[in-house]
Write a protein that holds these residues in place. Sequence first.
Motif, PDB file in Angstrom:
ATOM      1  N   SER A  10       0.032   9.599  -4.720  1.00 25.65           N
ATOM      2  CA  SER A  10      -0.477  10.347  -3.572  1.00 25.65           C
ATOM      3  C   SER A  10      -1.401  11.460  -4.048  1.00 25.65           C
ATOM      4  O   SER A  10      -1.022  12.236  -4.934  1.00 25.65           O
ATOM      5  N   ALA A  39      -5.016  -2.327   3.215  1.00 25.20           N
ATOM      6  CA  ALA A  39      -4.583  -1.170   3.988  1.00 25.20           C
ATOM      7  C   ALA A  39      -3.631  -1.633   5.088  1.00 25.20           C
ATOM      8  O   ALA A  39      -3.658  -2.800   5.487  1.00 25.20           O
ATOM      9  N   PRO A  87      -9.396   9.378   2.638  1.00 26.61           N
ATOM     10  CA  PRO A  87      -8.217   8.827   3.325  1.00 26.61           C
ATOM     11  C   PRO A  87      -8.343   7.330   3.602  1.00 26.61           C
ATOM     12  O   PRO A  87      -7.334   6.614   3.560  1.00 26.61           O
ATOM     13  N   THR A  90      -6.776   4.674   1.293  1.00 25.79           N
ATOM     14  CA  THR A  90      -5.334   4.441   1.287  1.00 25.79           C
ATOM     15  C   THR A  90      -5.036   2.963   1.465  1.00 25.79           C
ATOM     16  O   THR A  90      -5.502   2.330   2.413  1.00 25.79           O
ATOM     17  N   THR A 118      -2.164   6.562  -1.804  1.00 23.42           N
ATOM     18  CA  THR A 118      -2.177   7.285  -0.538  1.00 23.42           C
ATOM     19  C   THR A 118      -3.059   8.516  -0.688  1.00 23.42           C
ATOM     20  O   THR A 118      -2.820   9.345  -1.570  1.00 23.42           O
ATOM     21  N   SER A 120      -4.487  11.772   1.298  1.00 22.92           N
ATOM     22  CA  SER A 120      -4.288  12.624   2.480  1.00 22.92           C
ATOM     23  C   SER A 120      -5.504  13.527   2.687  1.00 22.92           C
ATOM     24  O   SER A 120      -6.156  13.941   1.734  1.00 22.92           O
TER      25      SER A 120
END
Length: 121
Positions: A10, A39, A87, A90, A118, A120
Motif C-alpha cells: 500500500s 483491478a 489510485p 490499484t 493499493t 491511496s
Amino acid sequence: VQLQASGGGSVQAGGSLRLSCAASGFTLHYYAVGWFRQAPGKEREGVLCITSTDNSIYYAGSVKGRFTISRDSAKNTVYLQMNSLKPEDTAVYYCAADSSCLETLRSGRYWGQGTLVTVSS
C-alpha cells in the motif's frame, strides 16, 4: 517450475513500488515476461512486457513514463518499477512467462500468483 510475484503493498499517490517476478525451475532469461493487472470489477489487462532480447513493450498507455521493466538474469528475476503511482493503478499484479510477449498475452506458459498493489489518494 514456478513464478513468484512479490513486492506489492500500500502506497500513497505519487509513491513508488518495485514488483519482482522470480522464476524457479527454469531459466527466465530465455523467456519473454509480461506484467498484467486486474483491478476490482475489471478484466485483466496487459501492462508491460520484456522480450527475451530485453526490449520493452508497453500494453497500457497509461503507464508510459511511469513504469519500467527490467531483468536481472543472475537473479532469474524480472522487475516492474512503478513510479508516480495513481489510485487507478490499484490492482492485483501478475507476471507471466512464455516464448514471446504475444504468447504471454494469449495464454502465458507460466504464471505468478499475483501481488496486490493499493494506491491511496
